[in-house]
Design a protein around this motif. Structure first.
Motif, PDB file in Angstrom:
ATOM      1  N   UNK A 191      57.549  45.570 -33.089  1.00 28.89           N
ATOM      2  CA  UNK A 191      57.704  46.972 -33.033  1.00 28.89           C
ATOM      3  C   UNK A 191      58.598  47.622 -32.329  1.00 28.89           C
ATOM      4  N   UNK A 192      59.245  46.840 -31.394  1.00 26.26           N
ATOM      5  CA  UNK A 192      60.119  47.304 -30.560  1.00 26.26           C
ATOM      6  C   UNK A 192      61.891  46.930 -31.105  1.00 26.26           C
ATOM      7  N   UNK A 193      61.788  45.998 -32.062  1.00 25.71           N
ATOM      8  CA  UNK A 193      63.105  45.588 -32.419  1.00 25.71           C
ATOM      9  C   UNK A 193      63.498  44.269 -32.999  1.00 25.71           C
ATOM     10  N   UNK A 194      64.544  43.797 -33.391  1.00 25.13           N
ATOM     11  CA  UNK A 194      64.778  42.492 -33.800  1.00 25.13           C
ATOM     12  C   UNK A 194      64.564  41.492 -32.667  1.00 25.13           C
ATOM     13  N   UNK A 195      64.114  40.301 -33.005  1.00 23.66           N
ATOM     14  CA  UNK A 195      63.502  39.296 -32.050  1.00 23.66           C
ATOM     15  C   UNK A 195      64.786  38.132 -31.986  1.00 23.66           C
ATOM     16  N   UNK A 196      65.340  37.640 -30.904  1.00 26.53           N
ATOM     17  CA  UNK A 196      66.348  36.426 -30.620  1.00 26.53           C
ATOM     18  C   UNK A 196      65.396  35.357 -31.168  1.00 26.53           C
ATOM     19  N   UNK A 197      66.008  34.589 -32.099  1.00 22.02           N
ATOM     20  CA  UNK A 197      65.574  33.288 -32.289  1.00 22.02           C
ATOM     21  C   UNK A 197      66.014  32.131 -31.831  1.00 22.02           C
ATOM     22  N   UNK A 198      67.364  32.340 -31.474  1.00 16.72           N
ATOM     23  CA  UNK A 198      68.247  31.123 -30.809  1.00 16.72           C
ATOM     24  C   UNK A 198      69.426  31.738 -30.268  1.00 16.72           C
ATOM     25  N   UNK A 199      69.997  31.056 -29.320  1.00 18.56           N
ATOM     26  CA  UNK A 199      71.180  31.410 -28.865  1.00 18.56           C
ATOM     27  C   UNK A 199      72.026  30.476 -28.986  1.00 18.56           C
ATOM     28  N   UNK A 200      73.022  30.719 -29.583  1.00 15.82           N
ATOM     29  CA  UNK A 200      74.190  29.362 -29.627  1.00 15.82           C
ATOM     30  C   UNK A 200      74.966  29.110 -28.236  1.00 15.82           C
ATOM     31  N   UNK A 201      74.947  27.678 -28.193  1.00 15.71           N
ATOM     32  CA  UNK A 201      75.453  27.312 -26.941  1.00 15.71           C
ATOM     33  C   UNK A 201      76.937  27.558 -26.752  1.00 15.71           C
ATOM     34  N   UNK A 202      77.503  27.891 -25.508  1.00 15.71           N
ATOM     35  CA  UNK A 202      78.908  28.140 -25.537  1.00 15.71           C
ATOM     36  C   UNK A 202      79.433  29.522 -25.933  1.00 15.71           C
ATOM     37  N   UNK A 203      78.335  30.455 -26.012  1.00 18.21           N
ATOM     38  CA  UNK A 203      79.021  31.723 -26.573  1.00 18.21           C
ATOM     39  C   UNK A 203      78.743  32.871 -25.618  1.00 18.21           C
ATOM     40  N   UNK A 204      79.153  34.232 -25.667  1.00 18.64           N
ATOM     41  CA  UNK A 204      78.900  34.973 -24.636  1.00 18.64           C
ATOM     42  C   UNK A 204      77.497  35.299 -24.513  1.00 18.64           C
ATOM     43  N   UNK A 205      76.556  35.242 -25.403  1.00 13.95           N
ATOM     44  CA  UNK A 205      75.255  35.383 -25.328  1.00 13.95           C
ATOM     45  C   UNK A 205      74.599  34.468 -24.399  1.00 13.95           C
ATOM     46  N   UNK A 206      75.069  32.991 -24.421  1.00 17.57           N
ATOM     47  CA  UNK A 206      74.706  32.071 -23.480  1.00 17.57           C
ATOM     48  C   UNK A 206      75.141  32.426 -22.159  1.00 17.57           C
ATOM     49  N   UNK A 207      76.124  32.720 -21.911  1.00 13.67           N
ATOM     50  CA  UNK A 207      76.674  33.429 -20.582  1.00 13.67           C
ATOM     51  C   UNK A 207      76.102  34.591 -19.993  1.00 13.67           C
ATOM     52  N   UNK A 208      75.594  35.378 -21.047  1.00 11.77           N
ATOM     53  CA  UNK A 208      74.745  36.587 -20.503  1.00 11.77           C
ATOM     54  C   UNK A 208      73.268  36.137 -20.205  1.00 11.77           C
ATOM     55  N   UNK A 209      72.977  35.010 -20.449  1.00 14.28           N
ATOM     56  CA  UNK A 209      71.648  34.397 -20.346  1.00 14.28           C
ATOM     57  C   UNK A 209      70.510  34.861 -21.041  1.00 14.28           C
ATOM     58  N   UNK A 210      70.937  35.402 -22.319  1.00 14.17           N
ATOM     59  CA  UNK A 210      70.007  35.774 -23.511  1.00 14.17           C
ATOM     60  C   UNK A 210      68.838  34.565 -23.748  1.00 14.17           C
ATOM     61  N   UNK A 211      67.599  34.835 -24.009  1.00 14.76           N
ATOM     62  CA  UNK A 211      66.864  33.951 -24.252  1.00 14.76           C
ATOM     63  C   UNK A 211      66.115  34.295 -25.738  1.00 14.76           C
ATOM     64  N   UNK A 212      65.465  32.866 -26.034  1.00 17.16           N
ATOM     65  CA  UNK A 212      64.839  32.886 -27.320  1.00 17.16           C
ATOM     66  C   UNK A 212      63.536  33.588 -27.036  1.00 17.16           C
TER      67      UNK A 212
END
Length: 482
Positions: A191-212
């Motif tokens: 209800x609040x938005x798209x859900x992250x299923x995975x974070x690609x290793x070695x990418x900016x998202x991993x560096x920002x500590x986003x999570x599944x």
């Protein structure tokens, strides 16, 4: 020119005729050993954009490269299964807002196409002539809204649809293997938005500590609720070196903002490793992009050299890709017969044969599939299942057994229209049906799907204690075989 692309999952990440003419390069030649398509629709490896050809280069495999599940933000958001070009004609357009009108002196018959289009034009005029704030109306927004409404009214949910120019550009990039973005994959929305299923290793998202499991609530302050994933993706994507601020929702903590700088990165097509304590190789294929077959061949060769006597093929979250790659990948595991059947709008059915020379046509095999396995992933899963070449473990697949014709419009936007559907090797429908696994095992919402990279760093005891029940069941099915 027209490009055909099979459909994408509803959790999608990202194909005729020339409409108002645009300059387009010629597509690359057809593969050396194409499937048996009609002469008017030769398969090519042209990506899902209007004439943008990707170089056909082998994609290196790694026994430890990471992977993900679902749809790649700033990357692959609409799975593409087949890309076929063909020539043809388009009926002359209408006048007025839609390019034509009834012939002079003629009265449209109620319920006919002309009468219905005239009705739309009446509504357009009524809004412009009577809306209290008509001076601030955005005609492009109204036009796009009308087109989206038409595609939604078709009832082909998750398939026939409309893409803005920016969304079409994102799809053009989707199968190149190199992306500019943040490096997360989304596999649905709440209800609040798209859900992250995975974070690609070695990418900016991993560096920002986003999570599944994180939810993308806003992008640079723009609320994602009520918008399609394609629209969200267009907001997240952007030029390399520029930052984007995401508002993230995470269980048990207050919503927070994170600023991430976009950069270029490569998405590994295939990763593989040996299962600790077993003679089993586990191979994960992220998508059916150019080079997928060569990458799978490399992984099979590597696993066999490492002593594998059985294989697990992980297609969970795989959104699809080129149908030529689906044929090639299937042919590594199935030795004869056909891969799938295609049915066009006239009802004509054609069988697409297996290519000879597969590297793993008799080795014990388990395929992992889930609700985000779509399009080409379903072609491969169905062929292996129907040929009794392996056991499918997981849950029912997404159900995207159509080819989408991509019709590029004059402003760079595009329509995707379902023009062909597929049946499995054994004649089972995929479209809107999905494929049931041989062994049903659901993964808990809190569970983490294991990648080959994860498994490589585990002991046998750690693997046995993991919460990836689908991998554990696959190992159980292969007991005594590897």
């Amino acid at each position: 020119m027209a490009n055909l692309v099979p459909c994408s999952p509803k959790d999608r990440m990202t194909d005729p005729n020339q409409l108002p003419t645009t300059s387009q390069p010629e597509p690359p030649p057809a593969p050396a050993e194409p499937p048996a398509w009609p002469a008017t629709t030769p398969p090519t490896d042209t990506p899902p954009g209007p004439g943008f050809a990707l170089p056909v280069t082998p994609v290196p495999t790694s026994s430890r490269s990471g992977g993900g599940y679902g749809k790649w933000l700033a990357v692959i958001l609409i799975p593409v299964l087949a890309i076929i070009t063909f020539s043809g004609g388009v009926a002359a357009g209408r006048g007025g807002m839609f390019g034509g009108g009834a012939a002079a002196g003629a009265s449209p018959t109620p319920g006919t196409a002309n009468a219905n289009l005239d009705l739309v034009e009446e509504a357009w005029k009524a809004i412009h002539e009577n809306y209290v704030d008509a001076k601030n109306l955005d005609d492009q927004v109204l036009t796009y809204g009308a087109i989206r409404g038409m595609t939604e009214a078709v009832g082909d949910e998750g398939h026939t649809s409309f893409m803005t120019a920016d969304e079409a550009k994102a799809i053009d990039q989707s199968l190149s293997g190199t992306f500019v973005g943040i490096g997360v994959q989304v596999g649905g929305e709440d209800a609040t938005g798209p859900v992250i299923n995975s974070v690609i290793p070695g990418t900016p998202a991993e560096g920002a500590k986003l999570q599944r499991g994180d939810r993308i609530i806003a992008v640079d302050g723009w609320k994602t609720t009520g918008h399609t994933i394609d629209e969200v993706v267009a907001k997240v994507r952007g030029p390399e070196g520029e930052s984007v601020t995401l508002t993230i929702g995470r269980a048990s903590v207050a919503d927070f903002d994170v600023s991430i700088t976009r950069r270029k990165f490569d998405l590994p097509l295939v990763s593989w490793t040996m299962v600790p304590g077993r003679k089993i190789g586990i191979i994960r294929l992220e998508q059916f992009a150019t080079g997928a077959t060569k990458a799978i061949e490399g992984a099979i060769t590597g696993a066999k050299a490492a002593g594998a006597t059985a294989l697990i093929l992980d297609l969970r979250g795989n959104p699809g890709g080129y149908v030529s790659e689906a044929i090639g990948v299937t042919s590594q595991f199935v030795g004869d017969g056909i891969v799938y059947q295609s049915i066009d709008a006239s009802g004509t059915t054609k069988d697409v044969p297996v290519q000879p020379g597969g590297l793993a046509t008799d080795i014990p095999l388990v395929v992992l599939a889930d609700g985000n396995s779509a399009s080409s992933a379903e072609i491969v899963t169905g062929a292996i299942q129907d040929a009794r070449r392996g056991t499918v473990v997981g849950v029912k697949t997404f159900g995207t057994g159509t080819v989408l014709g991509r019709f590029d419009l004059s402003d760079g936007s595009s329509l995707r229209i379902g023009v062909e559907r597929w049946l499995t090797r054994g004649g089972r429908p995929i479209w809107h049906e999905g494929l049931e696994p041989d062994v049903k095992v659901a993964l808990a919402d809190t569970a983490t799907p294991l990648r080959p990279d994860d498994i490589h760093d585990m002991t046998a005891a750690q693997l046995a204690a993991s919460d990836d029940t689908q991998v554990l069941k696959a190992l159980d099915v292969l007991k005594g075989k590897g």
